[in-house]
Each structure stands twice: as C-alpha cells, then as structure tokens.
Design an enzyme around this catalytic site. Structure first.
Site, PDB file in Angstrom:
ATOM      1  N   CYS A  83      -1.098   7.100   8.389  1.00 14.14           N
ATOM      2  CA  CYS A  83      -1.247   6.179   7.059  1.00 14.14           C
ATOM      3  C   CYS A  83      -1.418   4.475   7.842  1.00 14.14           C
ATOM      4  O   CYS A  83      -1.777   3.931   7.039  1.00 14.14           O
ATOM      5  CB  CYS A  83      -0.180   6.007   6.271  1.00 14.14           C
ATOM      6  N   HIS A 111      -4.230   4.291  -1.921  1.00 11.73           N
ATOM      7  CA  HIS A 111      -3.849   4.462  -0.742  1.00 11.73           C
ATOM      8  C   HIS A 111      -4.914   5.447   0.342  1.00 11.73           C
ATOM      9  O   HIS A 111      -4.631   6.520   0.293  1.00 11.73           O
ATOM     10  CB  HIS A 111      -2.540   5.154  -0.608  1.00 11.73           C
TER      11      HIS A 111
END
Lengths: 393, 167
Positions: A82, A337
C-alpha cells in the site's frame, strides 16, 4: 540537489468501469504535465507505482509510454504494497537527487475493480507473511490491522466509538473533495451500526476497494530555476522504514515501528523538532486504511504522546482548526485507496494544500508552509514519511 | 462476476464479443476469457522437524547453537552469527495472549469455515505465535493465559491452535 514537485494531477477515485488502465492513468498524467507545463520530451525518467495482480495489465510503464506517446525515456515499475505510491516518489526523488535525472514523471495507478471483490480480498490477505499467516490462518488485511486495534484498545482504553469518529471526520472532508470515492458524510450511528469485517472493525472502519490514479512531475532545483517555475513545492525530507513480514515478530502492536523510524528520519532531514513536530506543519495525510491505523499514526508521527492519540480524536484536534488537520481530503477511508495511487495522491494533496488550491471547506491555513504524508505498506511492512514545503531547505 | 460472465457468454452469440454492461455504471466491459488459478508449492525441506514435532504434539523452534537466539517461526539460518548451525528445541507451549481479532469477512479460500478468531500469544520462552484461538473470543482478553495445542483441521491435516487456560 533539491527536488521540487512542479505539477500534479489525479483522477476521480472510485468505481471506474468507464475507463481502462491506460485511460485512467492518463487522467492523472495529463493534468500533472499541464500544470507543470512540460511535454513528453522533457521527461527523463518515468516511475510507475502499481501493485497490480487484480488488474489485467502488468507492464504499465510500457503501456503508458505507448498511450502517452513518450520517447526515449527510462522507466520502471515499483511495488511496496500500500506504500507503492510513495516508493515510486522515492525512486523519482533519489534519481534527481543523485543527478541521474532532471525531470521525472511519477505515476501511481491501480484498477482494483477489474477483479471481483472476493478475489481482491484473497490477494490483499497475502500482504503479510503468506506461509505463517495466510495459508493456515486466513488473516485478511482488515484482520492484520484489527490485531493492532485490539491491542490498542486493551492498553489505552480506546473504544469502537473512538475509531468510528475517525471515519466520521474523514467522510466529512471526503464530502468536500470532488475526487473522493465517497462524497457523503456519515453519522456516528451509521458507522457503529455497520456489520463487522474483522472485529473490532466494521465496514465503516475500512477503506474501500478503489480504482484511481495520481501523478506528479518532479524536477531538479536547476530545472526549476531554468524554467522559472513559480508554482512548486519541495521535498524537504523523506524517511523509509521496514517491518517484519510476520506480525508475531513485532515487539508491539500499539505502534508501527517502521513508521516511527521513518518519521524520525524525515523530521531530521527536514529540520523539524521531534518534540512537537505538528507545530511545524500545516496538515498531514496519514495512512488511514483502517480507522485505528490513523490513531496509531498520530502517535508514530508524534502528533500525540503514546496512548494519547485517541484524545486527539475525542477532542476533534485533527479537524481544520485543531492541533493538526489530518486527512482533509477524506483520507484512504473516504477518498479511496487505489493501492499504487494512494502515496502519489498524498503528494498531490500536499501540492494542493500548500499552494492553497484545495476545494472550499477543506483548505487548511498555510502558516508554516509544510505538509506531511505518511504512507504505510502492509501493516508497517514498508513505511514512508515525506515532508513537503513551500520553501527549499 | 458470474452474472457478467453469463451475460458475456450470451453476448458472444448475439453480439459477437464477450462483453457485458456493468449494472451500476452502465459502462461496457470486456469480460476476460482467460482464467488464472494460483496455487503455490512452498519448500519446507529445511523445517521438516517442525512438522515431525507437530505429529508428536510438540511445538518446535530452531535455536542457534552459538548465540542461543530462538527462532519462531523456525528458520534455517542465524543472521546474527551468519551461521546455520541450528538445533531444534521444544517450546514451552504456554504463554500470554497479546492480541486477537475475529475474521468475519473471509477470503473465498476460507469460505468453508465459520468466522474464526486469529490471535497472537507470547510464549513463556519469549517468542510469539500466531494461530487460531479456540473457543469464544468474547470470553478472553489480552493478558489472559493460553496454551498451544495441536489439533486436526477440517481438511484433515495437523495444525497448532491457541487455547485459553481456565482460571
């Protein structure tokens, strides 16, 4: 050699069935190049952050080279779970700092919804230690952070309601961000009444599965001078940390050691006092993939003492006007995200905030001229803290 | 996704391509005709003893003969001594619960299980272990004494689990 961001752009985040990977990426690359006033021939190097797997295209740098009609340019794909976006910025930043390049295009792009949700859940669960955590025990990504949330609750007396307040704040600001996936406010009750994903996390504690892209143009100080660029922000410092693959090899679950380390390095490089770094910053984007992660970030970044991050939430100190505004773009929670785009999108946000280009109701007061981005890959497996500033250090 | 696939199959005949309309956005999608099935083959050649141990109901770790560092999960090499002179030792199978979560939204590969509790415990030797927690997660709290037991999984193979100690 100092490095500046001279242009920035991002796509609308969300479910983007209307575009393919290249078209989605171009939605960020085009405004980034236009705001920097550069052409394809000006780019020395192109870095693409994309975690991939869930989307069909693997060789995204080449895909963008073709789609964007670039010529004679080096490129590479970067992955750090991420934190992929910030890892891409790292590569571009160090390429310029070392004198290897003058102008770099950094693109973060992810089209997670090319795969069905169950497949994405299956793939993200593997961002820890596959063999000892996933294969036999099925730890999902919300599960990894939930292990931290539970430990934090037990140690400091935080509640599920405290965590829900983080979601309420981030949706409040997401509602004011036209690029956010969720542009609607939520009530505390709605957050608390949503179904459990991984106890203590409910649906509204979790960031969504998102398609999106973000891009910045980095340039050397020399180029900035040569071109007489006025609209720019500088990278004042960046710290990078790494954590163990297995969570069971971590000392503590109430902090991400790699993030605390990255913050220390970044503050040192940027000349920021470690005792009260928030006094030097106008705002921050922190990695709120889950609500509790934002609270732990406050402490790892020293916005609050250990155990007191939850107080910032209760006292609304991370809204605009408080001790330090955090995630006034909606954060990962409401903005969305898209793994590879997230870190680059944080840079886009720093650019918008510091240059006072943010939308109504979510522009911070620019007094110190510094903005922080905190981007975590995995559960602290990779941590990046980057400090941006209006004035070169 | 199955609906999309069915629509695409119909559309091959009617429209000439494997395409389908996304219900929410109305945008036209090409439904990939290629399936990717992932299954990994992972070497346990150097930690065979660990599985031998489980068969005997024991929890084993590796320990560096030179510096005494204990490794769990077990590993072949000692990075401190830059050596691989390891011995296998039995861990104390009791310790303290550090944290836990209940996984409600499960990956498809765990769909045959009910929501399960994953916990991390610190064993009395100092190493930590991640495993499923047996029993009601609402009745335990971090700090609680636990033990590690070997039991059989639904699939028929042996695995270790964390079990709360009464009292």
């Amino acid at each position: 050699m100092a490095v500046a961001i001279i242009g920035a752009g991002q796509s609308k985040f969300g479910t983007r069935k209307d575009v393919n990977v290249a078209e989605l990426a171009w939605e960020a690359v085009k405004p980034a190049m236009q705001s920097a006033n550069v052409e394809q021939k000006d780019i020395d190097f192109m870095v693409v952050g994309t975690a991939g797997m869930w989307s069909s295209e693997a060789a995204v740098p080449a895909l963008m080279y073709e789609y964007g009609k670039f010529e004679d340019v080096g490129s590479m794909r970067v992955e750090a779970a991420c934190a992929t976006g910030n890892a891409a910025i790292r590569v571009g930043y160090t390429a310029i700092e070392s004198g290897e390049a003058d102008v770099v295009l950094v693109l973060g792009v992810e089209k997670m919804q090319e795969s069905p949700n169950p497949t994405v859940i299956e793939l993200i669960g593997r961002f820890g230690s596959y063999f000892w955590e996933f294969e036999n025990f099925g730890l999902t990504f919300p599960g990894y952070y939930a292990l931290h949330a539970t430990a934090y609750m037990a140690k400091y007396g935080a509640t599920e309601e405290d965590f829900a307040r983080v979601a309420v704040k981030n949706h409040h600001y997401g509602a004011k961000n036209p690029y956010a996936q969720f542009q609607r406010e939520i009530s505390l009750e709605k957050a608390l009444n949503s179904p459990y994903v991984a106890w203590p996390f409910k649906l509204f504690d979790c960031s969504p599965i998102t398609d999106g892209s973000a891009a910045v143009i980095l340039a050397s100080e020399e180029k900035v001078k040569e071109w007489g660029i006025e609209e720019k922000i500088w990278i004042l410092g960046q710290g990078v940390g790494t954590g163990t693959a297995n969570l069971s090899r971590r000392e503590s679950f109430t902090s991400l050691r790699s993030a605390a380390y990255a913050a220390e390095v970044a503050y040192k490089k940027a000349g920021i006092d470690m005792d009260a770094p928030y006094k030097y910053l106008d705002g921050a984007d922190v990695h709120d993939c889950f609500t509790a992660a934002e609270v732990i970030a406050y402490e790892d970044l020293r916005f609050a003492k250990r155990g007191e991050g939850v107080q910032l939430v209760r006292e609304e100190q991370t809204y605009i006007g408080g001790r330090i505004p955090v995630n006034v773009d909606g954060g990962l929670k409401a903005k969305g995200h898209p793994i590879g785009a997230t870190g680059v999108s944080q840079a886009v946000e720093a650019w918008k905030q510091l240059l006072s280009k943010a939308e109504n109701g979510r522009q911070v007061d620019v007094k110190n001229g510094r903005y922080l981005a905190h981007n975590v890959g995995g559960t602290g497996h990779y941590s990046y803290v980057t400090i941006y500033g209006l004035e070169k250090r | 996704m199955d609906d999309l696939r069915k629509a695409a199959e119909t559309n091959i005949k009617e429209y000439g391509f494997p395409v389908a309309i996304d219900e929410k956005s109305g945008a036209l999608q090409w439904v990939d005709m290629r399936d990717l099935h992932l299954k990994y083959v992972i070497s346990i050649e150097n930690i065979q003893n660990f599985y031998e141990g489980l068969r005997e109901g024991k929890l084993l770790a590796t320990k560096c003969k030179k510096c005494g560092e204990l490794f769990f999960p077990p590993q072949k090499d000692c990075p401190k001594c830059m050596d691989d002179d390891m011995e296998w030792v039995e861990l104390k199978n009791e310790g303290v619960l550090e944290t836990l979560t209940v996984i409600f939204v499960r990956p498809p590969s765990f769909a045959s299980y009910d929501p399960y509790t994953v916990a991390i415990a610190r064993l009395d030797d100092g190493v930590k272990i991640t495993a499923w927690l047996k029993g009601d997660p609402q009745k335990v709290r971090p700090g609680q004494r636990v033990k590690v037991e070997v039991s059989k999984r639904k699939e028929g193979y042996l695995m270790y689990e964390i079990v709360p100690v009464e009292g």
